[in-house]
Design an enzyme around this catalytic site. Structure first.
Site, PDB file in Angstrom:
ATOM      1  N   LYS A  14      44.459  33.019  36.626  1.00 17.04           N
ATOM      2  CA  LYS A  14      43.232  32.564  35.954  1.00 17.04           C
ATOM      3  C   LYS A  14      43.233  31.071  35.645  1.00 17.04           C
ATOM      4  CE  LYS A  14      41.404  36.760  33.863  1.00 17.04           C
ATOM      5  NZ  LYS A  14      42.379  37.798  34.244  1.00 17.04           N
TER       6      LYS A  14
ATOM      7  N   GLU B 257      33.562  33.483  27.263  1.00 18.17           N
ATOM      8  CA  GLU B 257      33.617  34.810  26.665  1.00 18.17           C
ATOM      9  C   GLU B 257      34.834  35.504  27.237  1.00 18.17           C
ATOM     10  OE1 GLU B 257      31.457  34.804  29.479  1.00 18.17           O
ATOM     11  OE2 GLU B 257      32.691  36.326  30.455  1.00 18.17           O
TER      12      GLU B 257
ATOM     13  N   SER C 116      48.914  38.964  41.187  1.00 15.15           N
ATOM     14  CA  SER C 116      48.006  38.168  40.351  1.00 15.15           C
ATOM     15  C   SER C 116      48.555  37.798  38.973  1.00 15.15           C
ATOM     16  CB  SER C 116      46.665  38.892  40.200  1.00 15.15           C
ATOM     17  OG  SER C 116      46.839  40.180  39.653  1.00 15.15           O
TER      18      SER C 116
HETATM   19  C1  LIG Z   1      41.974  38.953  34.962  1.00 15.20           C
HETATM   20  C2  LIG Z   1      42.978  39.495  35.885  1.00 15.20           C
HETATM   21  C3  LIG Z   1      42.623  40.189  37.063  1.00 15.20           C
HETATM   22  C4  LIG Z   1      41.203  40.501  37.430  1.00 15.20           C
HETATM   23  O1  LIG Z   1      40.362  39.415  37.600  1.00 15.20           O
HETATM   24  P1  LIG Z   1      39.864  38.937  39.036  1.00 15.20           P
HETATM   25  O2  LIG Z   1      38.806  37.945  38.741  1.00 15.20           O
HETATM   26  O3  LIG Z   1      39.335  40.150  39.752  1.00 15.20           O
HETATM   27  O4  LIG Z   1      41.021  38.371  39.746  1.00 15.20           O
HETATM   28  C5  LIG Z   1      43.638  40.608  37.919  1.00 15.20           C
HETATM   29  N1  LIG Z   1      44.936  40.399  37.623  1.00 15.20           N
HETATM   30  C6  LIG Z   1      45.319  39.759  36.500  1.00 15.20           C
HETATM   31  C7  LIG Z   1      46.761  39.570  36.236  1.00 15.20           C
HETATM   32  C8  LIG Z   1      44.351  39.288  35.589  1.00 15.20           C
HETATM   33  O5  LIG Z   1      44.754  38.650  34.480  1.00 15.20           O
END
Ligand SMILES: *Cc1c(COP(=O)(O)O)cnc(C)c1O
Length: 393
Positions: free
Chosen positions: A89, A111, A377
């Site tokens: 993010k 938000e 992610s």
């Molecule tokens: C917020 C988040 C997501 C989902 O958000 P996307 O915009 O779909 O990427 C996925 N994995 C993690 C670790 C997150 O913090």
């Protein structure tokens, strides 16, 4: 056929900017300037420098040997979990705060639902010394105390949204109201590839660094820039958009999008938007979303807070509609056991969102010489209590 955005702000039939008139000046200012600003050499230089020195990029592309042996294919993990603040993010919030500065803004609003985007936003506001207001549903504030504490330590003001269901969509309404009232000095940082044009495209471009790095990293390791598959989980879709971005038009590279099936796609407690969703408008863009017959948004459910979103970004709606990406739905139980498996096999505790992507290996068989990239992610620190409760650790 193109899978990227057109100059009107649409991915096929999805996207656009369906906004109230009072929001038009803000969104239009951004639309007219974002590509110009991103193309400025000084912008690119500062963005790249911060990604390197502050976020810790490039994130490694790691060959997961034991996981690969278990599933008899070649699995690489793109380690977004190693970024500062623990997920992808921050790539986007860094980009957007630099954008806000170039537009002459002095105040940031955002938000947040689970608090992850709020923390990523508060982090970059502290970095730049900008005022930061984060709207958050009253119920979410109670559920996500550690992230609320983080935001406060970082100097953000967390404002409770007390209307409606007191969750994310109510916080979004408050943020929009704020932006309408403060059109001149305020930038609204949206946290995924959602919202009115140009947000989905701008956020995808900031996250595109992920696939830009994968290309040269894979070339070093395998002698080719192209994997056979790229797998990513989809809440709004920003980490997936980043991992797919430079492969969108290259149909040799197969894309797999993983959604949260919660307690089962048809259980009534799910966030599998592509299967359950119908065309509609949410947060200013036309996309697929879960809704009732009357068009009211259905409350989504997933054990993972980051996938608990009733829509997907317009890029992903288009990838689904055209068949460019294969969509897979993974339940809470399947995700949790894959999270535990990665921990035991590779010494990496993933975020529960990410665990959904890893569960694809239980559903789908890959060939031994396939190169499969999983976008890791985020890391699991934030989810430790969830893992503890689930596995009675
Ligand atoms: C917020 C988040 C997501 C989902 O958000 P996307 O915009 O779909 O990427 C996925 N994995 C993690 C670790 C997150 O913090």
């Amino acid at each position: 056929m193109t899978y990227n955005i057109n100059d009107k702000g649409y991915y096929g039939e999805f996207g656009g900017a369906y906004i109230p008139e009072m929001l038009y000046p803000n969104v239009e200012e951004l639309r007219q300037n974002y590509l110009k600003i991103m193309a400025e050499p000084s912008f690119k230089e500062e963005f790249d420098q911060l990604l390197k020195d502050y976020v810790g990029r490039p994130s490694p592309l790691y060959f997961a040997k034991r996981l690969s042996e278990k599933y008899n294919t070649k699995i690489y993990l793109k380690r977004e979990d190693l970024n500062h603040t623990g997920a992808h993010k921050v790539n986007n919030t860094i980009g957007q705060i630099l954008m806000a500065q170039r537009l002459g803004k002095t105040r940031i609003i955002a938000e947040t639902g689970a608090g992850q985007h709020g923390v990523a936003t508060a982090t970059v506001c502290a970095l730049m010394g900008m005022e930061c207001i984060v709207y958050m549903g009253e119920i979410d504030i109670a559920r996500q105390a550690p992230n609320v504490a983080r935001m406060k330590m970082l100097g953000a003001k967390v404002v409770p949204a007390t209307s409606g269901s007191k969750t994310l969509k109510d916080a979004t309404n408050e943020a929009i109201r704020d932006w309408i009232n403060n059109p001149v000095d305020t930038h609204y940082i949206i946290g995924s590839v959602v919202g009115p044009h140009p947000y989905p495209d701008m956020v995808a471009r900031f996250q595109a660094v992920v696939s830009e790095e994968i290309k040269w990293q894979l070339k070093e390791k395998e002698g080719t820039e192209k994997p056979d598959y790229v797998i990513a989980c989809v809440g709004g879709g920003s980490n997936a958009a980043g991992a797919y971005y430079h492969y969108l038009e290259d149909t040799d590279v197969k894309l797999i999008a993983v959604e949260a099936a919660g307690k089962g796609v048809h259980s009534g407690e799910s966030a599998a938007t592509s299967v359950l969703g119908k065309e509609g408008i949410i947060h200013g863009s036309k996309t697929l979303l879960m809704q009732t017959k009357d068009g009211q948004i259905t409350e989504p459910y997933s054990i993972s807070a980051g996938l608990d979103y009733p829509g997907v970004g317009p890029m992903h709606a288009h990838l689904y509609k055209t068949g460019r990406a294969e969509f897979v739905a993974i339940t809470d139980d399947e995700a949790m056991s894959s999270g535990l498996e990665l921990s035991a096999l590779e010494g990496i505790i993933p975020a529960i969102e990410t665990s959904h992507s890893l569960a694809v290996f239980e559903q789908k068989t890959f060939k031994p010489d396939d190169i499969v990239i999983v976008n890791l992610s985020g890391r699991g620190d934030k989810d430790l209590q969830n893992y503890i409760d689930y596995f009675k650790l």
